[in-house]
Write an enzyme that holds these catalytic residues in place. Sequence first.
Site, PDB file in Angstrom:
ATOM      1  N   CYS A 269       0.893  -1.182   0.000  1.00 41.90           N
ATOM      2  CA  CYS A 269       0.000   0.000   0.000  1.00 41.90           C
ATOM      3  C   CYS A 269       0.917   1.214   0.000  1.00 41.90           C
ATOM      4  O   CYS A 269       1.050   1.912   0.997  1.00 41.90           O
ATOM      5  CB  CYS A 269      -0.845   0.048   1.273  1.00 41.90           C
ATOM      6  SG  CYS A 269      -2.028  -1.263   1.435  1.00 41.90           S
ATOM      7  N   ALA A 270       1.551   1.489  -1.115  1.00 44.23           N
ATOM      8  CA  ALA A 270       2.740   2.340  -1.079  1.00 44.23           C
ATOM      9  C   ALA A 270       2.477   3.839  -1.188  1.00 44.23           C
ATOM     10  O   ALA A 270       3.292   4.646  -0.754  1.00 44.23           O
ATOM     11  CB  ALA A 270       3.709   1.922  -2.173  1.00 44.23           C
ATOM     12  N   GLY A 271       1.325   4.244  -1.793  1.00 45.50           N
ATOM     13  CA  GLY A 271       1.127   5.667  -2.059  1.00 45.50           C
ATOM     14  C   GLY A 271       0.962   6.481  -0.784  1.00 45.50           C
ATOM     15  O   GLY A 271       0.334   5.983   0.144  1.00 45.50           O
ATOM     16  N   PRO A 272       1.524   7.667  -0.717  1.00 45.83           N
ATOM     17  CA  PRO A 272       2.305   8.379  -1.729  1.00 45.83           C
ATOM     18  C   PRO A 272       3.795   8.011  -1.757  1.00 45.83           C
ATOM     19  O   PRO A 272       4.515   8.537  -2.591  1.00 45.83           O
ATOM     20  CB  PRO A 272       2.136   9.850  -1.315  1.00 45.83           C
ATOM     21  CG  PRO A 272       1.921   9.803   0.169  1.00 45.83           C
ATOM     22  CD  PRO A 272       1.201   8.502   0.449  1.00 45.83           C
ATOM     23  N   GLY A 273       4.248   7.134  -0.856  1.00 41.05           N
ATOM     24  CA  GLY A 273       5.595   6.614  -1.063  1.00 41.05           C
ATOM     25  C   GLY A 273       6.619   6.937   0.003  1.00 41.05           C
ATOM     26  O   GLY A 273       7.802   6.643  -0.167  1.00 41.05           O
ATOM     27  N   GLY A 274       6.182   7.526   1.107  1.00 39.57           N
ATOM     28  CA  GLY A 274       7.137   7.870   2.170  1.00 39.57           C
ATOM     29  C   GLY A 274       7.853   6.635   2.704  1.00 39.57           C
ATOM     30  O   GLY A 274       9.092   6.577   2.728  1.00 39.57           O
ATOM     31  N   LYS A 275       7.075   5.641   3.111  1.00 40.43           N
ATOM     32  CA  LYS A 275       7.713   4.442   3.679  1.00 40.43           C
ATOM     33  C   LYS A 275       8.429   3.665   2.594  1.00 40.43           C
ATOM     34  O   LYS A 275       9.485   3.079   2.826  1.00 40.43           O
ATOM     35  CB  LYS A 275       6.683   3.577   4.395  1.00 40.43           C
ATOM     36  CG  LYS A 275       6.154   4.252   5.651  1.00 40.43           C
ATOM     37  CD  LYS A 275       5.221   3.370   6.428  1.00 40.43           C
ATOM     38  CE  LYS A 275       4.442   4.193   7.437  1.00 40.43           C
ATOM     39  NZ  LYS A 275       3.475   5.124   6.812  1.00 40.43           N
ATOM     40  N   ASP A 337       0.589  -0.886   4.866  1.00 37.78           N
ATOM     41  CA  ASP A 337       0.261   0.327   5.645  1.00 37.78           C
ATOM     42  C   ASP A 337      -1.123   0.724   5.135  1.00 37.78           C
ATOM     43  O   ASP A 337      -1.244   1.510   4.209  1.00 37.78           O
ATOM     44  CB  ASP A 337       1.331   1.373   5.322  1.00 37.78           C
ATOM     45  CG  ASP A 337       1.120   2.679   6.064  1.00 37.78           C
ATOM     46  OD1 ASP A 337       0.406   2.685   7.073  1.00 37.78           O
ATOM     47  OD2 ASP A 337       1.684   3.700   5.613  1.00 37.78           O
ATOM     48  N   CYS A 390      -2.141   4.481  10.523  1.00 41.71           N
ATOM     49  CA  CYS A 390      -1.903   5.735  11.242  1.00 41.71           C
ATOM     50  C   CYS A 390      -3.168   6.048  12.043  1.00 41.71           C
ATOM     51  O   CYS A 390      -3.661   7.159  12.044  1.00 41.71           O
ATOM     52  CB  CYS A 390      -1.470   6.876  10.331  1.00 41.71           C
ATOM     53  SG  CYS A 390      -2.695   7.339   9.147  1.00 41.71           S
TER      54      CYS A 390
END
Length: 456
Positions: A269-275, A337, A390
């Site tokens: 669940c990558a967007g927007p890509g911080g992790k 995430d 979160c």
Amino acid sequence: MRILAFDALRAVDERDAYANLVLPPLLRRAREQGDFDSRDAALATELVYGTLRRQGTYDAIIAECVDRPLREVDPPVLDVLSLGAHQLLGTRIPTHAAVSASVELARVVLGDGRAKFVNAVLRRISQHDLDGWLDRVAPPYDEDPEDHLAVVHSHPRWVVSALWDALGGGRAGIEDLLEADNERPEVTLVARPGRSSTGELLDLLGEEGGLPGRWSPYAVRLAEGGEPGALDPVREGRAGVQDEGSQLVAIALAGAALEGRDERWLDGCAGPGGKAALLGALAAGRGAALVAAEKQPHRARLVERALAGNPGPYQVVTADGTRPAWRPGTFDRVLVDVPCSGLGALRRRPEARWRRRPEDLDGFAPLQRALLREALESVRVGGVVGYATCSPHLAETRAVVDDVLEARDGSFGAEWIDARPLMPGVPALGDGPDVQLWPHLHGTDAMYLALLRRTA
Ligand SMILES: C[S@@+](CC[C@H](N)C(=O)[O-])C[C@H]1O[C@@H](n2cnc3c(N)ncnc32)[C@H](O)[C@@H]1O
């Protein structure tokens, strides 16, 4: 400047806009038109954010000062009253200036008749300070603790209740948490390993400009008013803006012990890509490759941008994590995430607490379970899955993991990994094996992390 703050509040009310998206273009336009400096911008931002955060408290006070139910007051009038209440009760602006500027604003945006009404109500509000009003409008704690806290700390009652269930403990802890939600969070940077370093960032920021992070070895905290976009490593994607809680989640997943192959990592669940950007850098340091999957194409493009220049191999795919395009058992480490209520990030989105409804939780529940189930299918036997939110809401955290582990139909086996030792030096992580971070205890968003190992 007050007209600008009013326009921003109207957009948030009327169009369900986000304050953090509406404000920057309004501020930019005001600057271009001249006679508007950075102090005006800071004050306008404080007025908008403060008014939205404290809306629950101000509504209760305004309701005492008008002669009809609040729902019968026109929304634009209520916005002017709330802005005025915030200036009177939540800032150091002198009373006469707060009242006269608000009446002037009312004259311009509402007309003379309603300006008189605003004047009368604000004069009533100015008769007491905030504590005086809270004594009058909040129900006594002993009679109804949750209602009392909801009015005093300006959160919807159901949110107070959910946060308290997750936090446990007595009055002091929940009060500290609710107040921390009303503070503006520090801006934290991540120096992506192998691409930048905390030393580089601290040198650029100078002694006054930044401090090392509290917990993450890659974090730097920006001093008040610092502009991350002004730093070359941030512009070049070698560093980024990222809460320390998010950094800790990626670091813990990467640090979990693993026997055998450790070459293929998935952020599901990558967007927007911080992790994903931190995981990609950590994976590169170990010779592993990252697949970053995201369902929404426009968010997948943001992931592409976040990962550009990653020192190791990576691939960004637009994919539905509940119907994976990869074979079961492909990956060695998987992060999901998942989409959630965001109740752990209320510091960042001042209007979010008023928008969310308890029913939203039911909407996320099946997706959260499906994403975790598929993550466990996607990891090889012996591999590690991190389930993160979160939100500290128990229905989105422990309940999801327990349900998925209970409902498995023999297709996989999994066991808990104690996540606490993977966040070394971080205090107050609870009884484990999962970890819940808190704004008032850790200075981070209220991130949750469960780590699981696939056993069969
Ligand atoms: C909480 S955000 C992830 C934040 C991200 N890990 C970061 O640190 O920047 C959840 C993401 O999951 C995406 N999403 C929602 N449903 C999905 C699905 N079925 N499969 C894959 N991604 C999904 C959302 O679009 C959203 O971008």
